[in-house]
Design a protein around this motif. Structure first.
Motif, mmCIF file in Angstrom:
data_model
loop_
_atom_site.group_PDB
_atom_site.id
_atom_site.type_symbol
_atom_site.label_atom_id
_atom_site.label_comp_id
_atom_site.label_asym_id
_atom_site.label_seq_id
_atom_site.Cartn_x
_atom_site.Cartn_y
_atom_site.Cartn_z
ATOM 1 N N LEU A 1 -6.101 0.773 -13.052
ATOM 2 C CA LEU A 1 -6.369 0.605 -11.623
ATOM 3 C C LEU A 1 -6.794 -0.839 -11.327
ATOM 4 O O LEU A 1 -6.381 -1.421 -10.324
ATOM 5 C CB LEU A 1 -7.452 1.578 -11.158
ATOM 6 N N ASN B 1 0.816 -1.203 0.000
ATOM 7 C CA ASN B 1 0.000 0.000 0.000
ATOM 8 C C ASN B 1 0.855 1.260 0.000
ATOM 9 O O ASN B 1 0.558 2.215 -0.714
ATOM 10 C CB ASN B 1 -0.940 0.004 1.209
ATOM 11 N N ALA C 1 2.260 1.808 -3.549
ATOM 12 C CA ALA C 1 1.322 2.107 -4.629
ATOM 13 C C ALA C 1 0.354 3.240 -4.309
ATOM 14 O O ALA C 1 -0.509 3.548 -5.124
ATOM 15 C CB ALA C 1 0.539 0.843 -4.969
ATOM 16 N N LYS C 2 0.497 3.860 -3.155
ATOM 17 C CA LYS C 2 -0.472 4.865 -2.713
ATOM 18 C C LYS C 2 -0.581 6.039 -3.696
ATOM 19 O O LYS C 2 -1.680 6.427 -4.090
ATOM 20 C CB LYS C 2 -0.090 5.383 -1.330
ATOM 21 N N ARG D 1 -4.495 -6.383 -5.852
ATOM 22 C CA ARG D 1 -5.566 -6.092 -4.897
ATOM 23 C C ARG D 1 -5.020 -5.745 -3.525
ATOM 24 O O ARG D 1 -5.577 -4.918 -2.814
ATOM 25 C CB ARG D 1 -6.488 -7.298 -4.754
ATOM 26 N N LYS E 1 -7.195 7.337 -9.517
ATOM 27 C CA LYS E 1 -8.542 7.643 -9.027
ATOM 28 C C LYS E 1 -8.935 9.080 -9.354
ATOM 29 O O LYS E 1 -10.095 9.353 -9.683
ATOM 30 C CB LYS E 1 -8.628 7.407 -7.522
ATOM 31 N N ARG F 1 0.340 6.252 -6.884
ATOM 32 C CA ARG F 1 -0.134 5.835 -8.207
ATOM 33 C C ARG F 1 -1.636 5.603 -8.202
ATOM 34 O O ARG F 1 -2.345 6.015 -9.118
ATOM 35 C CB ARG F 1 0.594 4.570 -8.642
ATOM 36 N N ARG F 2 -2.133 4.964 -7.140
ATOM 37 C CA ARG F 2 -3.578 4.732 -7.024
ATOM 38 C C ARG F 2 -4.330 6.054 -6.926
ATOM 39 O O ARG F 2 -5.399 6.220 -7.510
ATOM 40 C CB ARG F 2 -3.887 3.858 -5.815
ATOM 41 N N SER G 1 -2.644 -4.027 -2.725
ATOM 42 C CA SER G 1 -2.093 -2.682 -2.609
ATOM 43 C C SER G 1 -3.163 -1.674 -2.202
ATOM 44 O O SER G 1 -2.862 -0.509 -1.976
ATOM 45 C CB SER G 1 -1.438 -2.249 -3.919
ATOM 46 N N SER G 2 -4.392 -2.121 -2.084
ATOM 47 C CA SER G 2 -5.486 -1.246 -1.677
ATOM 48 C C SER G 2 -5.526 -1.093 -0.159
ATOM 49 O O SER G 2 -5.277 -2.052 0.581
ATOM 50 C CB SER G 2 -6.812 -1.808 -2.167
ATOM 51 N N MET H 1 -3.836 -3.321 -11.127
ATOM 52 C CA MET H 1 -2.934 -3.258 -9.972
ATOM 53 C C MET H 1 -3.278 -4.374 -8.990
ATOM 54 O O MET H 1 -4.411 -4.864 -8.952
ATOM 55 C CB MET H 1 -3.051 -1.897 -9.289
#
Length: 101
Positions: free
Chosen positions: A48, A17, A20-21, A53, A28, A23-24, A55-56, A51
């Protein structure tokens, strides 16, 4: 006491997380921007979805620092209810006293 593999899995999710924070967040923001063309927004949606899962942020679970117990978690102390009561009774948590009336 939770299994060691559960604690390791949680640590892996936290690490993914943090990586990838940003980039996510960018993807979004692109998806939610109504001024962009629909093709660009759809491409961002697909990226998205590709990517990992784990990393959420939603996949993370609050766990007790000492035992790894996932339920009965107090955010302020980062402990489960069992350890909070145990340490509080011994006076090892500053400012916490057992109520009696």
């Amino acid at each position: 006491m939770s299994k060691l593999c559960m604690k390791e899995r949680q640590a892996k999710r936290v690490k993914m997380n943090t990586q990838a924070k940003s980039r996510r967040a960018k993807l979004k923001a692109t998806i939610m921007d109504k001024s962009l063309p629909i093709d660009e927004r759809f491409a961002a949606t697909q990226k998205l979805a590709e990517m990992p899962r784990n990393s959420s942020l939603v996949r993370q679970r609050n766990r007790c620092e000492l035992t790894g117990r996932p339920r009965g978690f107090y955010r302020k102390f980062k402990l489960c209810r069992v350890k909070l009561r145990e340490l509080g009774s011994f006076g090892q948590i500053p400012g916490l006293i057992k109520a009696s009336w």
